[in-house]
Design a protein around this motif. Structure first.
Motif, short mmCIF file in Angstrom:
data_model
loop_
_atom_site.label_atom_id
_atom_site.label_comp_id
_atom_site.label_asym_id
_atom_site.label_seq_id
_atom_site.Cartn_x
_atom_site.Cartn_y
_atom_site.Cartn_z
N SER A 120 32.33 30.72 40.31
CA SER A 120 32.82 32.06 39.82
C SER A 120 33.76 32.07 38.69
O SER A 120 33.80 33.10 37.79
CB SER A 120 33.23 33.08 41.06
N ALA A 180 33.15 33.89 35.19
CA ALA A 180 34.26 34.89 34.69
C ALA A 180 34.68 34.30 33.24
O ALA A 180 34.83 35.30 32.18
CB ALA A 180 35.66 34.75 35.69
N VAL A 220 32.05 35.66 31.08
CA VAL A 220 32.12 37.10 30.91
C VAL A 220 33.38 37.48 29.89
O VAL A 220 33.30 38.55 29.02
CB VAL A 220 32.50 37.73 32.16
N GLU A 221 34.48 36.83 30.03
CA GLU A 221 35.61 37.07 29.16
C GLU A 221 35.20 36.54 27.78
O GLU A 221 35.53 37.57 26.53
CB GLU A 221 36.94 36.31 29.34
N GLN A 234 32.72 39.46 26.35
CA GLN A 234 33.62 40.77 26.06
C GLN A 234 34.41 40.46 24.57
O GLN A 234 34.20 41.57 23.74
CB GLN A 234 34.43 40.99 27.13
N ILE A 278 22.88 35.93 41.01
CA ILE A 278 23.49 36.36 42.50
C ILE A 278 24.67 37.42 42.09
O ILE A 278 25.00 38.15 42.66
CB ILE A 278 24.04 35.20 43.23
N THR A 279 25.38 37.09 40.71
CA THR A 279 26.41 38.14 40.36
C THR A 279 25.78 39.19 39.76
O THR A 279 26.62 39.98 39.14
CB THR A 279 27.46 37.33 39.52
N LEU A 333 24.65 39.22 36.82
CA LEU A 333 25.10 39.40 35.17
C LEU A 333 24.24 38.68 34.28
O LEU A 333 24.43 38.46 33.36
CB LEU A 333 26.50 38.45 35.23
N MET A 353 23.15 40.47 31.28
CA MET A 353 24.41 40.89 29.98
C MET A 353 24.53 39.66 29.11
O MET A 353 24.75 39.92 28.08
CB MET A 353 25.64 40.74 30.92
N GLU A 365 33.28 28.24 46.73
CA GLU A 365 34.04 29.57 46.39
C GLU A 365 35.02 29.94 47.56
O GLU A 365 36.26 30.34 47.39
CB GLU A 365 33.17 30.89 46.26
N ARG A 417 34.06 42.68 43.96
CA ARG A 417 34.15 43.74 43.02
C ARG A 417 32.91 44.48 42.72
O ARG A 417 31.50 43.92 43.03
CB ARG A 417 34.80 43.18 41.63
N LEU A 437 29.73 45.56 40.95
CA LEU A 437 29.21 44.67 39.87
C LEU A 437 28.84 45.53 38.75
O LEU A 437 28.28 45.12 37.40
CB LEU A 437 28.04 43.96 40.41
N VAL A 454 31.64 45.48 34.54
CA VAL A 454 31.47 43.88 34.06
C VAL A 454 32.95 43.47 33.60
O VAL A 454 33.40 43.84 32.50
CB VAL A 454 30.49 44.12 32.91
N ARG A 455 33.41 42.69 34.26
CA ARG A 455 34.73 42.02 33.98
C ARG A 455 34.66 40.84 35.12
O ARG A 455 34.09 40.69 36.16
CB ARG A 455 35.95 43.05 34.33
N PRO A 456 35.67 40.04 34.61
CA PRO A 456 35.98 38.73 35.42
C PRO A 456 36.68 38.94 36.58
O PRO A 456 37.49 40.06 36.79
CB PRO A 456 36.75 37.56 34.42
N GLY A 457 36.78 38.16 37.53
CA GLY A 457 37.57 38.34 38.86
C GLY A 457 36.89 39.15 39.99
O GLY A 457 35.80 39.91 39.53
N LEU A 469 34.41 37.94 41.69
CA LEU A 469 33.22 37.42 41.76
C LEU A 469 32.96 36.36 43.12
O LEU A 469 31.90 36.41 43.49
CB LEU A 469 32.81 36.66 40.41
N GLY A 470 34.08 35.72 43.36
CA GLY A 470 33.85 34.73 44.32
C GLY A 470 33.41 35.39 45.79
O GLY A 470 32.41 34.63 46.17
N HIS A 499 32.19 38.19 46.24
CA HIS A 499 30.68 38.85 46.11
C HIS A 499 29.59 37.79 46.34
O HIS A 499 28.73 37.82 47.01
CB HIS A 499 30.48 39.50 44.66
N ILE A 500 29.90 36.49 45.68
CA ILE A 500 28.92 35.45 45.75
C ILE A 500 28.86 34.98 47.10
O ILE A 500 27.71 34.92 47.75
CB ILE A 500 29.47 34.21 44.91
#
Lengths: 88, 156
Positions: free
Chosen positions: A34, A38, A41-42, A45, A69-70, A72, A75, B48, B98, B100, B103-106, B108-109, B111-112
Motif C-alpha cells: 500500500s 500511495a 497516487v501522489e 496527483q 483491490i484498492t 485504483l 485511475m 500490510e 479510507r 476509496l 483518491v488520496r494516499p494513506g 490503503l493498508g 482497506h487491503i
C-alpha cells in the motif's frame, strides 16, 4: 514499505524538470504494497496538477492485483511497453 | 479448530523481515490450496498487517516483538492467522480503511486487509498491544479444484 521514500524522492526530482510525460517502468517490480501504491497516487496527483501525462509500463499481475483491490486501477494509464507509453 | 496453532513465529518489527514472511505465507497458502492470485493477496494482507504494526504500533522501531500464530482450518478449509504485538494500543473502532472514492494516499493498508480476508478483527490485547485475527477461506473454485499435488506435499 522500504522503497517508497526513495521513489517519492526520485519522482520529485523528475517533476522539477517539468517533462510533458512521466513514464514509470514497473516491469521488474514483482511486489507492491500500500505504501508503493500511495506513492504512485501522489505521483499521479502531482502529474495532473502539472498537466503531465503519467504512464505505468509493464505492470505485473501481482502489482495489478494490488491496484485492483484498492479500486485504483482505472485511475492510472497502464501499457505494456515503453513504446506504447510514448505514443499519444 | 485445534487449540494450538500449527505454526508459531516470533519476530522483531524489522521491515527487512517482511519479504521472507511474505514468501513463507505464500508457500503455506499454496499447501492449503489457494490459487496463485489468492496467495498473492493473502501475502499482501499479512504484509500490510505487519507493516502497520511496525509503523504505527512500534513507531518504526525494529526491536519490537510480534507473534504470528497460524491455524490450518479444515471445515471449511482455510487459514486463521493471529498477529499479536506489544506496541501502541489503539481503539479498534478507530481502525478504518479510507473511502476509496476519495483518491488520496494513506489508509490503503487496512482497506487491503479487509477486502482480501474473509474476516479481519482488531482488538486490544490483554497486557498491552494489539491482536489482529485474520481468516481466509478457500473460494468455491479453489475447493472444487484443489492443487492436489501441493496439498499432498504438505504435512498434515
Amino acid at each position: 514499505m522500504s522503497c517508497a521514500p526513495a521513489i517519492r524522492k526520485a519522482v520529485a526530482g523528475v517533476m522539477r524538470e517539468r517533462p510533458g510525460r512521466l513514464i514509470m517502468d514497473l516491469s521488474a517490480v514483482s511486489y507492491m504494497d500500500s505504501s508503493g501504491i500511495a506513492t504512485l497516487v501522489e505521483a499521479l496527483q502531482q502529474s495532473m496538477r502539472n498537466k503531465m501525462k503519467f504512464v505505468l509500463v509493464g505492470v505485473t499481475p501481482q502489482v495489478r492485483s494490488a491496484f485492483e483491490i484498492t479500486k485504483l486501477v482505472s485511475m492510472f494509464t497502464m501499457v505494456a511497453t515503453i513504446d506504447d507509453a510514448t505514443k499519444d | 479448530m485445534d487449540r494450538e496453532p500449527c505454526i508459531s513465529i516470533r519476530l522483531f518489527s524489522d521491515p527487512k523481515l517482511l519479504a521472507p514472511i511474505r514468501a513463507f505465507v505464500d508457500g503455506l497458502s499454496k499447501c492449503v490450496g489457494f490459487s496463485e492470485k489468492s496467495r498473492g493477496l493473502l501475502s499482501l494482507a499479512v504484509d500490510e498487517a505487519l507493516a502497520n504494526v511496525i509503523r504505527h504500533g512500534y513507531g518504526e522501531r525494529s526491536d519490537g516483538l510480534i507473534w504470528l500464530n497460524i491455524w490450518r482450518l479444515q471445515e471449511p478449509a482455510g487459514l486463521r492467522i493471529v498477529l499479536e504485538d506489544l506496541g501502541r494500543s489503539v481503539d479498534p473502532a478507530l481502525i478504518k480503511g479510507r473511502d476509496l472514492a476519495d483518491v488520496r494516499p494513506g489508509g490503503l493498508g487496512v482497506h487491503i486487509i479487509k477486502e482480501t480476508m474473509t474476516e479481519s478483527t482488531w482488538e486490544s490485547r490483554p497486557g498491552g498491544g494489539m491482536r489482529l485475527t485474520l481468516v481466509k477461506l478457500l473460494a468455491p473454485h479453489e475447493r472444487a479444484n484443489p492443487s492436489t499435488t501441493q496439498s499432498e506435499n504438505c504435512a498434515k
